[in-house]
Design a protein around this motif. Structure first.
Motif, PDB file in Angstrom:
ATOM      1  N   SER A 147       0.827  -1.207   0.000  1.00  0.00           N
ATOM      2  CA  SER A 147       0.000   0.000   0.000  1.00  0.00           C
ATOM      3  C   SER A 147       0.857   1.252   0.000  1.00  0.00           C
ATOM      4  CB  SER A 147      -0.915   0.014   1.226  1.00  0.00           C
ATOM      5  OG  SER A 147      -1.788  -1.088   1.202  1.00  0.00           O
ATOM      6  N   GLN A 148       2.043   1.167   0.591  1.00  0.00           N
ATOM      7  CA  GLN A 148       2.938   2.318   0.673  1.00  0.00           C
ATOM      8  C   GLN A 148       3.821   2.468  -0.552  1.00  0.00           C
ATOM      9  OE1 GLN A 148       3.055   4.865   2.693  1.00  0.00           O
ATOM     10  NE2 GLN A 148       1.231   4.022   3.625  1.00  0.00           N
ATOM     11  N   ILE A 149       4.114   1.396  -1.242  1.00  0.00           N
ATOM     12  CA  ILE A 149       5.058   1.482  -2.357  1.00  0.00           C
ATOM     13  C   ILE A 149       4.566   2.471  -3.425  1.00  0.00           C
ATOM     14  CG2 ILE A 149       6.158   0.204  -4.226  1.00  0.00           C
ATOM     15  CD1 ILE A 149       6.291  -2.207  -2.368  1.00  0.00           C
ATOM     16  N   PRO A 150       3.418   2.561  -3.886  1.00  0.00           N
ATOM     17  CA  PRO A 150       2.307   1.605  -3.950  1.00  0.00           C
ATOM     18  C   PRO A 150       2.467   0.672  -5.152  1.00  0.00           C
ATOM     19  CG  PRO A 150       1.578   3.655  -4.910  1.00  0.00           C
ATOM     20  CD  PRO A 150       3.022   3.849  -4.487  1.00  0.00           C
ATOM     21  N   CYS A 151       1.975  -0.550  -4.983  1.00  0.00           N
ATOM     22  CA  CYS A 151       2.054  -1.541  -6.055  1.00  0.00           C
ATOM     23  C   CYS A 151       0.693  -2.213  -6.191  1.00  0.00           C
ATOM     24  CB  CYS A 151       3.131  -2.576  -5.738  1.00  0.00           C
ATOM     25  SG  CYS A 151       3.193  -3.937  -6.931  1.00  0.00           S
ATOM     26  N   GLN A 152      -0.005  -1.916  -7.273  1.00  0.00           N
ATOM     27  CA  GLN A 152      -1.349  -2.472  -7.457  1.00  0.00           C
ATOM     28  C   GLN A 152      -1.333  -3.991  -7.565  1.00  0.00           C
ATOM     29  OE1 GLN A 152      -3.071  -0.902 -11.059  1.00  0.00           O
ATOM     30  NE2 GLN A 152      -1.292  -1.426 -12.298  1.00  0.00           N
ATOM     31  N   TYR A 153      -0.275  -4.553  -8.137  1.00  0.00           N
ATOM     32  CA  TYR A 153      -0.164  -6.006  -8.243  1.00  0.00           C
ATOM     33  C   TYR A 153      -0.044  -6.631  -6.858  1.00  0.00           C
ATOM     34  CZ  TYR A 153       1.193  -4.564 -12.943  1.00  0.00           C
ATOM     35  OH  TYR A 153       1.219  -3.981 -14.176  1.00  0.00           O
TER      36      TYR A 153
END
Length: 159
Positions: A91-97
């Motif tokens: 959630s912080q990276i954010p990475c939808q995958y």
């Protein structure tokens, strides 16, 4: 003069050994992409495309890391905790995958919707305060001292 000959001989040996390693890199036993793909297939029932995006030399290592930590039931953290952590980081990276994957994996490991929301909220709180502390350039030594004092007071109060 004899000492300089020995030094030169030692340097030649070291250089030769170094050259040998660049020509013939060390290979872990059975660490081939083919063997890793077979194990992934056996473990997951399929080989997700994400593994196929890697160069062959990286597949076995990537699979060993996932299998050794994330999928290993004999680690200090249980599967639900690991997946909630994965979701919080994603959630912080954010990475939808990663968000999609770790949400489903957390649920598969028994996480409730409320636990998923709380993991994301904790990620947001940590990010918020990291932004404040770092942006304000709060003195780290002072912060550590105040944190130590806070936990000492809480511990004393609970006794």
């Amino acid at each position: 003069m004899e000492k300089s000959k020995r030094t030169l001989k030692s340097l030649v040996i070291v250089a030769s050994v170094g050259a040998l390693f660049t020509i013939a890199p060390a290979k872990a036993e059975d660490a081939t992409a083919t063997a890793a793909y077979k194990d992934i297939q056996a473990t997951l029932g399929t080989v997700p495309d994400m593994f196929k995006t890697l160069p062959d030399v990286a597949v076995a290592g990537a699979w060993a890391e996932i299998k050794g930590v994330q999928l290993n039931p004999n680690t200090a953290l249980n599967g639900k905790t690991k997946e909630l952590m994965g979701l919080a980081v994603a959630s912080q990276i954010p990475c939808q995958y990663c968000i999609y994957f770790h949400t489903l994996a957390a649920k598969a490991n028994g996480a409730s919707d409320e636990e998923i929301k709380e993991a994301i909220a904790m990620a947001a709180i940590v990010r918020h305060w990291s932004t404040i502390l770092n942006g304000s350039q709060v003195d780290l030594a002072t912060f550590k001292k105040q944190t130590d004092d806070l936990f000492a007071a809480v511990k004393a109060k609970s006794q």
